[in-house]
Design an enzyme around this catalytic site. Sequence first.
Site, PDB file in Angstrom:
ATOM      1  N   SER B 200       0.835  -1.202   0.000  1.00  0.00           N
ATOM      2  CA  SER B 200       0.000   0.000   0.000  1.00  0.00           C
ATOM      3  C   SER B 200       0.869   1.250   0.000  1.00  0.00           C
ATOM      4  O   SER B 200       0.549   2.245  -0.647  1.00  0.00           O
ATOM      5  CB  SER B 200      -0.924  -0.002   1.218  1.00  0.00           C
ATOM      6  OG  SER B 200      -0.172   0.165   2.388  1.00  0.00           O
ATOM      7  N   ARG B 204       0.380   3.272  -3.561  1.00  0.00           N
ATOM      8  CA  ARG B 204      -0.387   4.516  -3.445  1.00  0.00           C
ATOM      9  C   ARG B 204       0.325   5.639  -4.192  1.00  0.00           C
ATOM     10  O   ARG B 204      -0.267   6.330  -5.022  1.00  0.00           O
ATOM     11  CB  ARG B 204      -0.543   4.901  -1.973  1.00  0.00           C
ATOM     12  CG  ARG B 204      -1.295   6.208  -1.788  1.00  0.00           C
ATOM     13  CD  ARG B 204      -1.427   6.601  -0.335  1.00  0.00           C
ATOM     14  NE  ARG B 204      -2.274   5.688   0.396  1.00  0.00           N
ATOM     15  CZ  ARG B 204      -1.847   4.778   1.253  1.00  0.00           C
ATOM     16  NH1 ARG B 204      -0.556   4.691   1.497  1.00  0.00           N
ATOM     17  NH2 ARG B 204      -2.673   3.985   1.877  1.00  0.00           N
ATOM     18  N   ASN B 208      -0.844   7.136  -7.973  1.00  0.00           N
ATOM     19  CA  ASN B 208      -1.172   8.557  -8.120  1.00  0.00           C
ATOM     20  C   ASN B 208      -0.328   9.215  -9.194  1.00  0.00           C
ATOM     21  O   ASN B 208      -0.844   9.963 -10.034  1.00  0.00           O
ATOM     22  CB  ASN B 208      -0.982   9.280  -6.791  1.00  0.00           C
ATOM     23  CG  ASN B 208      -2.226   9.240  -5.951  1.00  0.00           C
ATOM     24  OD1 ASN B 208      -3.174   9.951  -6.209  1.00  0.00           O
ATOM     25  ND2 ASN B 208      -2.242   8.355  -4.965  1.00  0.00           N
TER      26      ASN B 208
END
Lengths: 156, 270
Positions: B200, B204, B208
């Site tokens: 994660s 993440r 993005n």
Amino acid sequence: MDINLTLISQAATFAIFIWFTVKFVWPYLRTAIDTRQKTIAEGLAAAERGKLDLELASRRSADVLRETKDKSADLLAQAERRGQQIIEEAKAAARVEADKVVAAAKAEIDQEAERAKQSLRERVAGLAVAGAEKILRREINAGAHADMLTALKQEL
Amino acid sequence: MSAAESTLTPTGYISHHLTFLQKPISTGDFWVLHVDTIAVSILLGVISLGFLWWVVRDATSGVPSRRQAFVELAIEFIDNQVKGIFHGDRHSFVAPAALTVFVWVLMMNAMDFLPVDWMALFYTHVLGQHTFRGVPTADVNTTFALALAVWFLMIFYSIKVKGLGGWVHELFCSPFGKHPLLWPANLLLNIIEYLSKPLSHSLRLYGNMYAGEIIFLLLGVWAATGLAGTVFGALLGAGWAIFHILIVVLQAFIFMMLTVVYLSMAHESH
């Protein structure tokens, strides 16, 4: 998404960068900031102390002022009392002096009156004698009646 | 690749921009280096951390210069965040590591602001490279490298602080309890946690930045539809760039915060 050797390379780069920051960046600024914080804290403490000192000094000056005022009021009252006293004393002394002068004058007057009486007495005696002489010259021997004349003179 | 370039279809355009400058070291899919990612990330790290070092080298404890005040502001900001999360001697490692992560990731993310096609011109004509990607954090290798480094640090500090026995004890006995019947459940949950953290953490940021890049590229495709499309694409691109300022800073901040949180969790026993 292709995982490859780049991952290892990037991890090594990351490790080196962290090491660099830990070693060369962080401690320097930390020291500078800590020192400045201490300086500021000391400055603030000094200011606080100064404020306290000022308060104490102003309180002390107020005390001194009040004390001085009290003392001066005391002195003033004392001086007033003393002045009153001096006036009283002067008055008393003047009275005594005046009495004395009056007494002296009276004594002198008495003396003068006595003297005047004495001289009057002598003049009256003289006159009486002169009168008597004139009367007696004709009828009485002055020598024979001298004792009587002296006694008369004493009585006057 | 060359066929796509010559015809310039939208797919070709996008995939061209999303191709790394690869350099095989040995045979096999793994033994490949993304030279663009590595070069740009090292360059950015050297520039940003070098700037910090240059400013901090003659830092004064008196009245700071504008430059020093700026660096101090950044460092105090990081330090305050770390102070709120990590309870221990943060100055020896965690806070400077957080600073490194934030500054470096921020710089790498910020490469996304540079207009893709102009940079492509620069890469082609100045560097002589036809495939070159300028955003290192849009490369999953970079984000995985960072996340895995943090992951290893996490395990290292867990063992360092609690001892090997303490760490193993924690793997078996938390979060549910000490009862032997609960050991499998505890271990399973901890393994999932240890697996999910780096995933994660890295995905993440990668997601993005990669999505941001794709959207810039899709907006760039508008230019192929004529003048109106070009103007419209430019307007949308500007809007997305402005919104992207938020994403770039926010993702760098989140990545830094997660790093600090993971490291401080490793320092605390349950």
